[in-house]
Design an enzyme around this catalytic site. Sequence first.
Site, short mmCIF file in Angstrom:
data_model
loop_
_atom_site.label_atom_id
_atom_site.label_comp_id
_atom_site.label_asym_id
_atom_site.label_seq_id
_atom_site.Cartn_x
_atom_site.Cartn_y
_atom_site.Cartn_z
CB CYS A 186 -2.91 13.66 6.95
SG CYS A 186 -2.47 13.53 5.20
NE ARG B 184 -2.82 0.89 5.04
CZ ARG B 184 -1.79 1.43 5.66
NH1 ARG B 184 -1.09 2.38 5.06
NH2 ARG B 184 -1.44 1.03 6.85
CB SER C 79 -4.57 5.04 -1.43
OG SER C 79 -3.52 4.97 -0.51
CB CYS D 297 -6.51 18.36 1.70
SG CYS D 297 -6.56 18.19 3.50
NE ARG E 144 6.45 -5.61 18.71
CZ ARG E 144 7.61 -6.12 18.31
NH1 ARG E 144 7.66 -7.36 17.83
NH2 ARG E 144 8.73 -5.43 18.41
CG ASP F 291 -6.39 7.01 16.33
OD1 ASP F 291 -6.24 6.16 15.43
OD2 ASP F 291 -6.81 6.74 17.46
NE ARG G 37 -3.71 -16.61 36.16
CZ ARG G 37 -3.91 -17.58 37.03
NH1 ARG G 37 -2.95 -17.90 37.90
NH2 ARG G 37 -5.05 -18.23 37.06
CG ASP H 256 -2.91 -5.87 9.87
OD1 ASP H 256 -2.47 -5.01 9.11
OD2 ASP H 256 -2.55 -5.98 11.05
#
Length: 378
Positions: free
Chosen positions: A194, A141, A152, A191, A295, A241, A281, A134
């Site tokens: 998404c 990908r 993909s 489709c 982050r 997601d 902490r 990553d």
Amino acid sequence: MRTEQLKQEIIDYAKEIGIDKIGFASADVFGELRERLRRQQESNFQSGFEKGSLEERTEPQRLLPEAQSIISIAIAYPSRMKDAPRSTKEERRGLFARASWGIDYHVVLRDRLEKLAAFIQEKVPEVSNKVMVDTGELSDRAVAERAGIGFSGKNTSIITPEFGSFVYLGEMITNIPFVPDDPIEDSCGDCTKCMDACPTGALVEGGRLNAQRCIAFLTQTKDFLPDEFRTKLGNRLYGCDTCQQVCPRNKGIDSHIHPEFEPEHDLAKPKLEPMLRISNRSFKEKFGHMSGSWRGKKPLQRNALIALGHYKDKTAIPEMISVMKEDPRPVIRGTAAWALGKIGTVEAFRAIEAAMENEKDDQVLFEMEKGLEFKYKS
């Protein structure tokens, strides 16, 4: 040893150590990817988290001069949380994206790849390799697509036949000339679910993402969240997601194969109000093993404030007022003021007005004014 035999032994060993898919690709230049990345740069669609130059991201030999092949791996993760805690009026909860459930996948995949590298070195002592997960220069990908792990999709995710797009990806560049595997044919067809479902229109076209508008990216930024995205955030603390959830290729897929990726309820769906005061902490002790913590706590606390405003959670008002008045970070004070205005009670508006008398930061004052504007919109 013949590379055909070694390749099969690597495949067999990969299964033994918990790698769900493995594929082999050439180390040729990723020419098409380079053009796509150049277009992304020209359009300012990049997130800024990308590592390396355009050449390093598309030319494996820049990273390992003797590179001849790339081994791509995929490990599946769950898409559903069993017995997930519910968000109630008394205890509102936020949400970490599925890719942040359980132990940080960077740690898990790197462990698998290093074991694979050690196995190969036992067979071929003179081997050279470079492992990435990553955060490396290569596109996971693009490598996975070339290696036949999956195709993909229009949502820019790799979609596998077995696990849908709920897979983590990693790769190893090597100087061994393996016979490459065949890519999988694109199966998105007509489709566009998404693209239609993306909350911010970040999927500008099939397979092309404007990262600057992607909620998964926006949840990781540390500055004030632009106004147009605040109502889109919902209760998301880290990641998004949506484009995976609506994908027909993910229907019915929920892979509970690796215990280290099982979500811990109070971490994957944490209570929002306690997030506002958590110490550095405590944050590291509680969330430090999750990929969504990389982050630090500030973006998550900002997102928690926006989520409380989204919920119009009146029970959180006293804590939010305290944060608005006392937190040393302007982004958190200002976001708290905006969220209080979003909740919109008399107590909230009075608290904003009172806090403005002592506030010196111009950006925070601007957010306080925006919070007070809700008084006239209700």
